[in-house]
Design a protein around this motif. Sequence first.
Motif, PDB file in Angstrom:
ATOM      1  N   TRP A 124     -13.855  23.497  -2.016  1.00  0.00           N
ATOM      2  CA  TRP A 124     -14.203  22.277  -1.288  1.00  0.00           C
ATOM      3  C   TRP A 124     -14.536  21.139  -2.248  1.00  0.00           C
ATOM      4  N   GLN A 125     -15.310  21.431  -3.277  1.00  0.00           N
ATOM      5  CA  GLN A 125     -15.718  20.396  -4.228  1.00  0.00           C
ATOM      6  C   GLN A 125     -14.526  19.888  -5.052  1.00  0.00           C
TER       7      GLN A 125
ATOM      8  N   ARG B 123     -14.253  20.149   6.821  1.00  0.00           N
ATOM      9  CA  ARG B 123     -15.320  21.162   6.747  1.00  0.00           C
ATOM     10  C   ARG B 123     -15.974  21.188   8.126  1.00  0.00           C
TER      11      ARG B 123
ATOM     12  N   GLU C 134     -17.138  27.204  -2.005  1.00  0.00           N
ATOM     13  CA  GLU C 134     -17.725  25.901  -2.314  1.00  0.00           C
ATOM     14  C   GLU C 134     -16.960  25.179  -3.420  1.00  0.00           C
ATOM     15  N   ASN C 135     -16.502  25.932  -4.412  1.00  0.00           N
ATOM     16  CA  ASN C 135     -15.761  25.307  -5.508  1.00  0.00           C
ATOM     17  C   ASN C 135     -14.455  24.687  -5.036  1.00  0.00           C
TER      18      ASN C 135
END
Length: 294
Positions: free
Chosen positions: A291-292, A223, A288-289
């Motif tokens: 990455w998570q 990231r 974001e999902n």
Amino acid sequence: MDKPIFNIDRHSEGQRLDNFLRKQRKNLTTGQLYKLIRKGQIRINGKRSQPSAKLQNGDLVRVPPFIYFEEPQTQIKLPAKTVDCLMASIIAENQDYLVINKPAGMAVHKGTGHDYGVIEILQHRPAYQHLLLAHRLDVVTSGCLVLAKNRTALLDFQAALKARKVKKTYLALLEGALDNSVLVKQSLAETRINNLKTAVIDDKGKTAVTQFEPQGHRNGISRVLCSPVTGRTHQIRAHAAYLNCPIVGDTQYGAKPRKNLSRAVFLHAEHIVFADYSFQAPVDADFENFWQSL
């Protein structure tokens, strides 16, 4: 019947005569336009003018009837869902600028493969019919997009860009583990590969500089905050590839193909600062999902 005259208002003040008419009548060729001006068939306030003449508020631009009274173009049917999505993406607005969090996959203007883009959608609304694109984002890129509400604001923004006084920060997910900050200084040239506009490293190209600041990495994905010092086409994408860390999903620049990605390329224009303005666009849930989930 109306006379074949364009009335210049404050939104068009300062434009060159030729550029104004190209915007009004996109089917008019440059050759036709210059010939009509040269022969005096296009006049400003009744006087012959040059193509480079700067228009003023209140000017009257007379043109031949065949230009003024053109057949109306077929109206583009805009999907209500797309319009609603774009209107919901507005993050800031004042008398000079409108800033949106452009969705990934949406073009900023119509062109090859796109019947409409952000600017056409917004200009269909009476309150925004004079909006002007201040800069651009790739179709695949989401995030801060600035639009000017008047020509003075547009010129101010463009002057800041030219003076490198506009600071942009992008958030990207890169393939590979980037552990240290790195400043990439690699000139870029534009070419076409597989019929796609592409930036390539070329010592004879235009100077291009990008700062990469890693924020962390998970399972082979980093990231990273990316700050372009210059503003070349596909600059971040090409420089990330140069580091052997292409942006996730960006197969055009060497990323490995992945199935079932929620968006094409994981690049987001997170923050833009210029003059006394500072705008920030929240990263979308798909970004974001992913990455998570790593």
